[in-house]
Motif scaffolding. Structure first.
Motif, short mmCIF file in Angstrom:
data_model
loop_
_atom_site.label_atom_id
_atom_site.label_comp_id
_atom_site.label_asym_id
_atom_site.label_seq_id
_atom_site.Cartn_x
_atom_site.Cartn_y
_atom_site.Cartn_z
N THR A 1 28.38 16.18 22.65
CA THR A 1 28.80 16.74 23.94
C THR A 1 28.03 18.01 24.26
N MET A 2 27.87 18.88 23.25
CA MET A 2 27.16 20.14 23.47
C MET A 2 25.70 19.89 23.86
N LEU B 1 34.13 21.94 26.22
CA LEU B 1 33.78 22.29 24.84
C LEU B 1 34.91 23.04 24.14
N CYS B 2 35.57 23.94 24.86
CA CYS B 2 36.69 24.68 24.26
C CYS B 2 37.86 23.75 23.94
N LEU B 3 38.08 22.76 24.79
CA LEU B 3 39.15 21.80 24.54
C LEU B 3 38.87 21.03 23.26
N LEU B 4 37.62 20.61 23.06
CA LEU B 4 37.26 19.91 21.82
C LEU B 4 37.39 20.84 20.61
N MET B 5 36.95 22.09 20.76
CA MET B 5 37.02 23.05 19.66
C MET B 5 38.46 23.34 19.26
N SER B 6 39.38 23.33 20.22
CA SER B 6 40.78 23.64 19.93
C SER B 6 41.44 22.56 19.06
#
Length: 313
Positions: free
Chosen positions: A198-199, A159-164
């Protein structure tokens, strides 16, 4: 300098409690007290368990891991909140925001898994006592904890990779006291469809499956206890299960209130109130609910402090 002028293009602004300046001295003292109680309480649990060989059992091994997770959880959120209130400077860098969000998600998911593992441990101990030592052997306990750590790390990292990859071309003011998923989604001008799918997909292994494990374990425990002829035995087990379910209800209830809804219906005020419960209150209560009401843990703490007293004489 106004709050709105404190941020640069690469920073986020954590508005959080900045909207109520008259309450900030009270909030600072309250959050500092919560932080100290949480860290000291959980560290005492870890020290007591590690120093007493009578507590080197699966239940207390999982409890020590939960206490360590809660300590890290508090250290991820509260120090930044205290710093913001003390300095009246509410900015956080883009990288710092992503790092905080990663550890917040990883430790939240890890809490989910550990609560499920602890419930399963109690189920085996109460419902299958003759097979307990075989089922909950040291290697299996280590594998359960290692799998929990690895799974939480991978789920949070994705999720952090997508948010970045998102662009934030509107306001950088986050109406929250830490970098949480849904407030950040409100600020991005990128397409969030893949992220939200994804979430919601990850919510199954990180939330629904652990919660189902907890509920099924305690359902079997309650059915087993109802067949115990001794009223004293029933009361003891029900008291323990009630304490555990109180923490589970607080933790999962607030998480579901915030995250199991479309981001379009997210309310900042509701999100902040619920977040205070699962980021500050629950980690502080866990040492008391899980441990300090336990006679074995009380004895271990007394022996731990007694050993320290004698060593200084």
């Amino acid at each position: 300098m106004g709050v709105e002028n404190q941020t640069s293009i690469s920073d986020f602004l954590l508005l959080g409690f900045s909207q109520h300046p008259e309450q900030q001295p009270l909030l600072f003292g309250l959050f500092l007290a919560v932080y100290l109680v949480t860290v000291l309480g959980n560290l005492l649990i870890i020290l007591a368990i590690s120093s007493d060989t009578r507590l080197h059992t699966p239940m207390y091994f999982f409890l020590a891991n939960l206490s360590f997770t809660d300590t890290c959880f508090s250290c991820t959120i509260i120090p930044k909140v205290l710093l913001n209130i003390h300095t009246q400077h509410y900015t956080i860098s883009h990288t710092g925001c992503l790092v905080q969000m990663f550890f917040f998600m990883e430790l939240t998911i890890l809490d989910d898994f550990l609560l499920a593992v602890m419930a399963y441990d109690r189920y085996v101990a109460i419902c299958l006592p003759l097979h307990y030592t075989t089922i909950m052997g040291p290697q299996r306990c280590l594998r359960l904890v290692a799998a929990s750590w690895l799974s939480s790390h991978l789920l949070a990292f994705s999720l952090c990779l997508l948010m970045s990859q998102f662009s934030f071309c509107a306001s950088h003011a986050i109406p929250h006291f830490f970098c949480d998923l849904l407030p950040l989604l409100k600020l991005t001008c990128s397409d969030t469809h893949i992220f939200q799918v994804t979430m919601l997909t990850e919510a199954v292994p990180s939330g629904l499956i652990p919660l189902t494990c907890v509920l099924m374990s305690y359902a079997h425990i309650i059915l087993t206890v109802l067949r115990i002829p001794s009223p004293g035995g029933k009361h003891k087990v029900f008291s323990t299960c009630g304490s555990h379910l109180t923490v589970v209800t607080l933790f999962y209830g607030t998480l579901f209130l915030v995250y199991f809804q479309p981001s379009s219906s997210y309310s900042a005020d509701t999100g902040m109130a619920a977040s205070v419960v699962y980021t500050m209150v629950t980690p502080m209560l866990n040492p008391f609910i899980y441990s300090l009401r336990n006679s074995d843990m009380k004895g271990a703490l007394c022996r731990f402090f007694g050993r320290g007293k004698y060593s200084t004489q």
